[in-house]
Design a protein around this motif. Structure first.
Motif, PDB file in Angstrom:
ATOM      1  N   THR A 207     -31.604  -4.341 -42.959  1.00 39.37           N
ATOM      2  CA  THR A 207     -30.723  -5.404 -42.467  1.00 39.37           C
ATOM      3  C   THR A 207     -29.951  -6.024 -43.633  1.00 39.37           C
ATOM      4  OG1 THR A 207     -32.202  -5.854 -40.609  1.00 39.37           O
ATOM      5  CG2 THR A 207     -30.638  -7.590 -41.200  1.00 39.37           C
ATOM      6  N   LYS A 208     -30.644  -6.291 -44.745  1.00 34.60           N
ATOM      7  CA  LYS A 208     -29.983  -6.843 -45.940  1.00 34.60           C
ATOM      8  C   LYS A 208     -28.902  -5.903 -46.452  1.00 34.60           C
ATOM      9  CE  LYS A 208     -34.072  -8.916 -47.868  1.00 34.60           C
ATOM     10  NZ  LYS A 208     -35.001  -8.851 -48.996  1.00 34.60           N
ATOM     11  N   GLN A 209     -29.178  -4.603 -46.373  1.00 27.93           N
ATOM     12  CA  GLN A 209     -28.229  -3.601 -46.868  1.00 27.93           C
ATOM     13  C   GLN A 209     -27.133  -3.288 -45.854  1.00 27.93           C
ATOM     14  OE1 GLN A 209     -30.072   0.007 -48.298  1.00 27.93           O
ATOM     15  NE2 GLN A 209     -31.702  -1.096 -49.342  1.00 27.93           N
TER      16      GLN A 209
ATOM     17  N   PRO B 278     -39.734  -6.802 -35.242  1.00 27.63           N
ATOM     18  CA  PRO B 278     -38.679  -7.724 -34.801  1.00 27.63           C
ATOM     19  C   PRO B 278     -37.399  -7.486 -35.603  1.00 27.63           C
ATOM     20  CG  PRO B 278     -40.742  -8.901 -35.193  1.00 27.63           C
ATOM     21  CD  PRO B 278     -40.928  -7.503 -35.714  1.00 27.63           C
ATOM     22  N   GLY B 279     -36.278  -7.489 -34.937  1.00 27.97           N
ATOM     23  CA  GLY B 279     -35.002  -7.287 -35.602  1.00 27.97           C
ATOM     24  C   GLY B 279     -34.580  -5.841 -35.704  1.00 27.97           C
TER      25      GLY B 279
ATOM     26  N   ASP C 158     -41.932  -3.889 -40.944  1.00 24.97           N
ATOM     27  CA  ASP C 158     -41.138  -5.119 -41.002  1.00 24.97           C
ATOM     28  C   ASP C 158     -40.295  -5.133 -42.277  1.00 24.97           C
ATOM     29  OD1 ASP C 158     -42.301  -5.890 -38.637  1.00 24.97           O
ATOM     30  OD2 ASP C 158     -43.606  -7.410 -39.522  1.00 24.97           O
ATOM     31  N   TRP C 159     -40.894  -4.713 -43.399  1.00 26.42           N
ATOM     32  CA  TRP C 159     -40.164  -4.664 -44.662  1.00 26.42           C
ATOM     33  C   TRP C 159     -38.961  -3.726 -44.545  1.00 26.42           C
ATOM     34  CZ3 TRP C 159     -38.503  -0.986 -48.003  1.00 26.42           C
ATOM     35  CH2 TRP C 159     -37.992  -1.438 -49.225  1.00 26.42           C
ATOM     36  N   ILE C 160     -39.162  -2.559 -43.938  1.00 25.33           N
ATOM     37  CA  ILE C 160     -38.079  -1.583 -43.788  1.00 25.33           C
ATOM     38  C   ILE C 160     -36.931  -2.187 -42.982  1.00 25.33           C
ATOM     39  CG2 ILE C 160     -37.432   0.599 -42.658  1.00 25.33           C
ATOM     40  CD1 ILE C 160     -40.307   1.598 -43.444  1.00 25.33           C
ATOM     41  N   VAL C 161     -37.247  -2.801 -41.865  1.00 26.24           N
ATOM     42  CA  VAL C 161     -36.207  -3.395 -41.021  1.00 26.24           C
ATOM     43  C   VAL C 161     -35.482  -4.511 -41.778  1.00 26.24           C
ATOM     44  CG1 VAL C 161     -35.784  -4.771 -38.931  1.00 26.24           C
ATOM     45  CG2 VAL C 161     -37.216  -2.710 -38.824  1.00 26.24           C
TER      46      VAL C 161
ATOM     47  N   PHE D 172     -31.385   0.018 -35.860  1.00 24.23           N
ATOM     48  CA  PHE D 172     -31.804   1.236 -35.173  1.00 24.23           C
ATOM     49  C   PHE D 172     -30.954   1.451 -33.928  1.00 24.23           C
ATOM     50  CE2 PHE D 172     -34.389   3.985 -32.582  1.00 24.23           C
ATOM     51  CZ  PHE D 172     -35.063   4.783 -33.487  1.00 24.23           C
ATOM     52  N   ASN D 173     -30.235   2.584 -33.869  1.00 29.28           N
ATOM     53  CA  ASN D 173     -29.387   2.872 -32.711  1.00 29.28           C
ATOM     54  C   ASN D 173     -29.919   3.997 -31.839  1.00 29.28           C
ATOM     55  OD1 ASN D 173     -27.468   0.919 -33.388  1.00 29.28           O
ATOM     56  ND2 ASN D 173     -26.428   2.324 -34.767  1.00 29.28           N
TER      57      ASN D 173
END
Length: 164
Positions: free
Chosen positions: A19-21, A44-45, A12-15, A50-51
């Motif tokens: 996202t912030k970056q 979530p998110g 979750d932290w990684i995502v 991720f593509n």
């Protein structure tokens, strides 16, 4: 089904951090066979960062999809620091991702040699045009080795994002 809290928090932290970056992540996996990608997608998110992902179990796939050089595979083998480095770089470039996390190793129960025993895994992370590679010597069943590699790969992503 519940996941371990530390693993859940880490993915979750990684995502959230990516996202912030406004950054994206891809995976290129051999011995983990998509488990790293699955762990990230569990968060979530994840669709914001991720593509795509690659499971390149065969050497031909490593060369064709990721651009791993045949010379690298012949000289060092698929389970090597050099191969892991090329996998990370190739995955990031092919996917147009800011981060790439990769795994290559021997999960067992067979396939090991005295030079490259079962449990030898290389994980690598591409971030900001640098690749960090870690050599792991894991033990346990095939499933335990694969799961251990996933957990350590996620830790490597966090380490790269926060320290490079």
């Amino acid at each position: 089904m519940s996941r371990e809290l530390t693993k859940e928090c880490l993915q979750d932290w990684i995502v959230k951090e990516l996202t912030k970056q406004h950054a994206t992540i891809t995976c290129a996996e051999s011995c983990t066979g998509g488990l790293i990608a699955g762990a990230i997608i569990d968060s979530p998110g994840a669709s914001a960062v991720f593509n795509e992902s690659y499971v390149t179990y065969a050497n031909e796939s490593k060369m064709g999809l990721l651009g791993v050089r045949e010379e690298t595979l012949e000289r060092f083998g698929a389970v090597s620091e050099e191969c892991a480095r090329e996998m990370a770089y190739g995955a990031a470039k092919r996917a147009g991702a800011d981060v790439a996390i990769c795994s290559t190793g021997i999960a067992g129960p067979d396939g090991g040699t005295p030079e490259k025993p079962v449990g030898l895994v290389y994980i690598s992370c591409f971030y900001r045009d640098k690749v960090v590679v870690e050599k792991l010597n894991l033990s346990g069943s095939r499933s335990e080795i694969r799961r251990g590699a996933v957990d350590l790969a996620l830790e490597l992503v966090k380490k790269c994002i926060t320290s490079i």
